[in-house]
Design a protein around this motif. Sequence first.
Motif, PDB file in Angstrom:
ATOM      1  N   UNK A  58       0.839  -1.188   0.000  1.00  0.00           N
ATOM      2  CA  UNK A  58       0.000   0.000   0.000  1.00  0.00           C
ATOM      3  C   UNK A  58       0.875   1.239   0.000  1.00  0.00           C
ATOM      4  N   UNK A  59       0.566   2.182  -0.896  1.00  0.00           N
ATOM      5  CA  UNK A  59       1.349   3.395  -0.948  1.00  0.00           C
ATOM      6  C   UNK A  59       0.728   4.479  -0.086  1.00  0.00           C
ATOM      7  N   UNK A  60       1.376   5.648  -0.069  1.00  0.00           N
ATOM      8  CA  UNK A  60       0.925   6.705   0.828  1.00  0.00           C
ATOM      9  C   UNK A  60      -0.325   7.420   0.351  1.00  0.00           C
ATOM     10  N   UNK A  61      -0.863   7.036  -0.789  1.00  0.00           N
ATOM     11  CA  UNK A  61      -2.156   7.515  -1.243  1.00  0.00           C
ATOM     12  C   UNK A  61      -3.274   6.518  -0.931  1.00  0.00           C
ATOM     13  N   UNK A  62      -2.928   5.422  -0.310  1.00  0.00           N
ATOM     14  CA  UNK A  62      -3.913   4.413   0.028  1.00  0.00           C
ATOM     15  C   UNK A  62      -4.224   3.433  -1.076  1.00  0.00           C
ATOM     16  N   UNK A  63      -3.426   3.414  -2.117  1.00  0.00           N
ATOM     17  CA  UNK A  63      -3.650   2.487  -3.224  1.00  0.00           C
ATOM     18  C   UNK A  63      -2.960   1.167  -2.961  1.00  0.00           C
ATOM     19  N   UNK A  64      -3.662   0.107  -3.204  1.00  0.00           N
ATOM     20  CA  UNK A  64      -3.160  -1.241  -2.985  1.00  0.00           C
ATOM     21  C   UNK A  64      -2.687  -1.875  -4.275  1.00  0.00           C
ATOM     22  N   UNK A  65      -1.590  -2.586  -4.174  1.00  0.00           N
ATOM     23  CA  UNK A  65      -1.118  -3.470  -5.221  1.00  0.00           C
ATOM     24  C   UNK A  65      -1.093  -4.883  -4.667  1.00  0.00           C
ATOM     25  N   UNK A  66      -1.368  -5.833  -5.533  1.00  0.00           N
ATOM     26  CA  UNK A  66      -1.514  -7.215  -5.102  1.00  0.00           C
ATOM     27  C   UNK A  66      -0.631  -8.151  -5.900  1.00  0.00           C
ATOM     28  N   UNK A  67      -0.112  -9.140  -5.208  1.00  0.00           N
ATOM     29  CA  UNK A  67       0.596 -10.210  -5.874  1.00  0.00           C
ATOM     30  C   UNK A  67      -0.362 -11.154  -6.568  1.00  0.00           C
ATOM     31  N   UNK A  68       0.212 -12.135  -7.234  1.00  0.00           N
ATOM     32  CA  UNK A  68      -0.611 -13.040  -8.039  1.00  0.00           C
ATOM     33  C   UNK A  68      -1.377 -14.057  -7.208  1.00  0.00           C
ATOM     34  N   UNK A  69      -1.024 -14.201  -5.959  1.00  0.00           N
ATOM     35  CA  UNK A  69      -1.653 -15.173  -5.089  1.00  0.00           C
ATOM     36  C   UNK A  69      -0.882 -16.473  -5.045  1.00  0.00           C
ATOM     37  N   UNK A  70      -0.774 -17.020  -3.856  1.00  0.00           N
ATOM     38  CA  UNK A  70      -0.117 -18.303  -3.644  1.00  0.00           C
ATOM     39  C   UNK A  70      -1.083 -19.224  -2.919  1.00  0.00           C
ATOM     40  N   UNK A  71      -1.378 -20.353  -3.518  1.00  0.00           N
ATOM     41  CA  UNK A  71      -2.279 -21.316  -2.904  1.00  0.00           C
ATOM     42  C   UNK A  71      -1.566 -22.084  -1.814  1.00  0.00           C
ATOM     43  N   UNK A  72      -2.156 -22.082  -0.632  1.00  0.00           N
ATOM     44  CA  UNK A  72      -1.703 -22.925   0.464  1.00  0.00           C
ATOM     45  C   UNK A  72      -2.835 -23.876   0.810  1.00  0.00           C
ATOM     46  N   UNK A  73      -2.543 -25.153   0.762  1.00  0.00           N
ATOM     47  CA  UNK A  73      -3.519 -26.181   1.087  1.00  0.00           C
ATOM     48  C   UNK A  73      -2.988 -27.017   2.237  1.00  0.00           C
ATOM     49  N   UNK A  74      -3.747 -27.049   3.314  1.00  0.00           N
ATOM     50  CA  UNK A  74      -3.360 -27.780   4.517  1.00  0.00           C
ATOM     51  C   UNK A  74      -4.276 -28.986   4.630  1.00  0.00           C
ATOM     52  N   UNK A  75      -3.715 -30.157   4.460  1.00  0.00           N
ATOM     53  CA  UNK A  75      -4.517 -31.375   4.484  1.00  0.00           C
ATOM     54  C   UNK A  75      -3.632 -32.565   4.804  1.00  0.00           C
ATOM     55  N   UNK A  76      -4.264 -33.601   5.354  1.00  0.00           N
ATOM     56  CA  UNK A  76      -3.540 -34.819   5.671  1.00  0.00           C
ATOM     57  C   UNK A  76      -3.264 -35.618   4.414  1.00  0.00           C
TER      58      UNK A  76
END
Length: 117
Positions: free
Chosen positions: A99-117
Amino acid sequence: QVHLVESGGGLVQPGGSLRLSCAASGIISTAIVSMGWYRQPLGKERELVAVVNEGDSTNFGDFVKRGYTVTRDGTKNTVYLRMNNLKPGDTAVYYCNARNNYGFDRWGQGAQITVTS
């Protein structure tokens, strides 16, 4: 212009740990107010995980109780998230945020985390 690249997602068993990293480029470092992580479980709203603010203060989401560490290297515009003792409920797409000082957000591409047995 602005690019956030994430790495470190994947499959993990309950009780396991993962480390995420996010590197920003094309951002004026002095304009970045915060960098951190949000997550979005399937079918649910995006929620705060952890952010590092100017001066290296931190904020954590309400669900975060134990075993999470967020750090930021401001000189490299890089943020890290270490998550221990992961649970199935932590399964989500984890997004890097800047987030910059104008309040604008930038986002990454996303990383999937799956927690399972």
